[in-house]
Design a protein around this motif. Structure first.
Motif, PDB file in Angstrom:
ATOM      1  N   GLY A  42       9.066  12.868 -11.154  1.00  0.00           N
ATOM      2  CA  GLY A  42       9.935  13.293 -10.051  1.00  0.00           C
ATOM      3  C   GLY A  42       9.319  13.019  -8.686  1.00  0.00           C
ATOM      4  O   GLY A  42       9.989  12.532  -7.771  1.00  0.00           O
ATOM      5  N   GLY A  43       8.039  13.343  -8.524  1.00  0.00           N
ATOM      6  CA  GLY A  43       7.369  13.099  -7.242  1.00  0.00           C
ATOM      7  C   GLY A  43       7.272  11.622  -6.908  1.00  0.00           C
ATOM      8  O   GLY A  43       7.509  11.207  -5.764  1.00  0.00           O
ATOM      9  N   THR A  44       6.943  10.811  -7.918  1.00  0.00           N
ATOM     10  CA  THR A  44       6.858   9.364  -7.696  1.00  0.00           C
ATOM     11  C   THR A  44       8.236   8.792  -7.373  1.00  0.00           C
ATOM     12  O   THR A  44       8.375   7.982  -6.447  1.00  0.00           O
ATOM     13  CB  THR A  44       6.269   8.662  -8.934  1.00  0.00           C
ATOM     14  OG1 THR A  44       4.977   9.210  -9.206  1.00  0.00           O
ATOM     15  CG2 THR A  44       6.129   7.169  -8.709  1.00  0.00           C
ATOM     16  N   ALA A  45       9.251   9.223  -8.100  1.00  0.00           N
ATOM     17  CA  ALA A  45      10.604   8.701  -7.872  1.00  0.00           C
ATOM     18  C   ALA A  45      11.124   9.103  -6.497  1.00  0.00           C
ATOM     19  O   ALA A  45      11.700   8.271  -5.779  1.00  0.00           O
ATOM     20  CB  ALA A  45      11.541   9.200  -8.962  1.00  0.00           C
ATOM     21  N   VAL A  66      10.371   5.455   0.474  1.00  0.00           N
ATOM     22  CA  VAL A  66       9.735   4.200   0.871  1.00  0.00           C
ATOM     23  C   VAL A  66      10.730   3.052   0.814  1.00  0.00           C
ATOM     24  O   VAL A  66      10.800   2.217   1.723  1.00  0.00           O
ATOM     25  CB  VAL A  66       8.497   3.903  -0.022  1.00  0.00           C
ATOM     26  CG1 VAL A  66       7.990   2.496   0.183  1.00  0.00           C
ATOM     27  CG2 VAL A  66       7.392   4.907   0.259  1.00  0.00           C
ATOM     28  N   SER A  67      11.539   3.009  -0.224  1.00  0.00           N
ATOM     29  CA  SER A  67      12.519   1.935  -0.364  1.00  0.00           C
ATOM     30  C   SER A  67      13.579   1.988   0.723  1.00  0.00           C
ATOM     31  O   SER A  67      13.951   0.955   1.295  1.00  0.00           O
ATOM     32  CB  SER A  67      13.173   2.019  -1.733  1.00  0.00           C
ATOM     33  OG  SER A  67      14.160   1.030  -1.865  1.00  0.00           O
ATOM     34  N   SER A  68      14.063   3.166   1.041  1.00  0.00           N
ATOM     35  CA  SER A  68      15.101   3.258   2.070  1.00  0.00           C
ATOM     36  C   SER A  68      14.546   2.915   3.447  1.00  0.00           C
ATOM     37  O   SER A  68      15.232   2.304   4.259  1.00  0.00           O
ATOM     38  CB  SER A  68      15.728   4.645   2.071  1.00  0.00           C
ATOM     39  OG  SER A  68      14.791   5.612   2.493  1.00  0.00           O
ATOM     40  N   SER A  91       0.828  -1.209   0.000  1.00  0.00           N
ATOM     41  CA  SER A  91       0.000   0.000   0.000  1.00  0.00           C
ATOM     42  C   SER A  91       0.867   1.266   0.000  1.00  0.00           C
ATOM     43  O   SER A  91       0.461   2.292  -0.545  1.00  0.00           O
ATOM     44  CB  SER A  91      -0.933   0.004   1.210  1.00  0.00           C
ATOM     45  OG  SER A  91      -0.190  -0.006   2.411  1.00  0.00           O
ATOM     46  N   TRP A  92       2.059   1.208   0.574  1.00  0.00           N
ATOM     47  CA  TRP A  92       2.939   2.378   0.594  1.00  0.00           C
ATOM     48  C   TRP A  92       3.414   2.744  -0.809  1.00  0.00           C
ATOM     49  O   TRP A  92       3.654   3.909  -1.101  1.00  0.00           O
ATOM     50  CB  TRP A  92       4.121   2.130   1.506  1.00  0.00           C
ATOM     51  CG  TRP A  92       3.782   2.122   2.956  1.00  0.00           C
ATOM     52  CD1 TRP A  92       2.564   1.865   3.520  1.00  0.00           C
ATOM     53  CD2 TRP A  92       4.660   2.388   4.028  1.00  0.00           C
ATOM     54  NE1 TRP A  92       2.644   1.939   4.877  1.00  0.00           N
ATOM     55  CE2 TRP A  92       3.925   2.260   5.231  1.00  0.00           C
ATOM     56  CE3 TRP A  92       6.000   2.707   4.105  1.00  0.00           C
ATOM     57  CZ2 TRP A  92       4.484   2.449   6.473  1.00  0.00           C
ATOM     58  CZ3 TRP A  92       6.565   2.890   5.355  1.00  0.00           C
ATOM     59  CH2 TRP A  92       5.801   2.767   6.520  1.00  0.00           C
ATOM     60  N   TRP A  93       3.532   1.744  -1.689  1.00  0.00           N
ATOM     61  CA  TRP A  93       3.943   2.027  -3.058  1.00  0.00           C
ATOM     62  C   TRP A  93       2.816   2.729  -3.812  1.00  0.00           C
ATOM     63  O   TRP A  93       3.073   3.598  -4.648  1.00  0.00           O
ATOM     64  CB  TRP A  93       4.367   0.746  -3.762  1.00  0.00           C
ATOM     65  CG  TRP A  93       5.585   0.164  -3.115  1.00  0.00           C
ATOM     66  CD1 TRP A  93       5.627  -0.881  -2.241  1.00  0.00           C
ATOM     67  CD2 TRP A  93       6.923   0.632  -3.241  1.00  0.00           C
ATOM     68  NE1 TRP A  93       6.917  -1.093  -1.824  1.00  0.00           N
ATOM     69  CE2 TRP A  93       7.739  -0.187  -2.417  1.00  0.00           C
ATOM     70  CE3 TRP A  93       7.532   1.651  -3.955  1.00  0.00           C
ATOM     71  CZ2 TRP A  93       9.108  -0.003  -2.313  1.00  0.00           C
ATOM     72  CZ3 TRP A  93       8.899   1.830  -3.849  1.00  0.00           C
ATOM     73  CH2 TRP A  93       9.665   1.011  -3.041  1.00  0.00           C
TER      74      TRP A  93
END
Length: 152
Positions: free
Chosen positions: A47-50, A56-58, A17-19
């Protein structure tokens, strides 16, 4: 001779869900740039998604490992000789140790989206940390690995 695999290795990844939320932040960034034209809109979306995906990944890249006579949890490396017996915590008990039973001096690697945990007393008299609290999706596996490596 091949090196043996670690007895326990887990990566606490962020929930799916965080993605979707990261993509929603990208859409919000795109909508903010909508009055400026199509190219800024696409730049805001990408840019906002990246940027949100990197956050989220970190946050979700923390690992818990039992390897080489040590418990490695995030940036902490704790020798197993300094630890007592592990205690498996179900969802209710883990919630209690995250809140009203918690000690401010404890080392806590917690993720609120992981309901179960393991708590291990620190037996080293020179260490002021009373216990280690680790959120894990496999508390029985982590406790078994800690017990097996200490016994060996």
């Amino acid at each position: 001779m091949q090196p043996s695999a670690p007895p326990f290795d887990e990566r606490l990844t962020a929930p799916r869900s965080w993605w979707f939320i990261a993509f929603g932040v990208g859409i919000a960034c795109a909508l903010m740039l909508l009055p400026l034209g199509t190219l800024p809109l696409l730049g805001g979306l990408v840019g906002g998604t990246a940027a949100t995906a990197v956050v989220v990944s970190s946050y979700g890249s923390v690992r818990i490992r039992v390897v080489a006579g040590a418990l490695v949890a995030g940036d902490a490396r704790i020798p197993l000789l300094a630890l007592g017996e592990p205690e498996v915590l179900d969802a209710e008990e883990a919630r209690a140790w995250r809140s009203h039973k918690a000690d401010a001096r404890a080392f806590m690697l917690l993720r609120s989206y992981v309901p179960t945990a393991v708590r291990v007393e620190v037996t080293d008299p020179s260490d002021p940390t009373p216990y280690v609290y680790l959120s894990t999706r496999d508390p029985q596996g982590l406790a078994a690995a800690l017990t097996a490596v200490r016994a060996a």
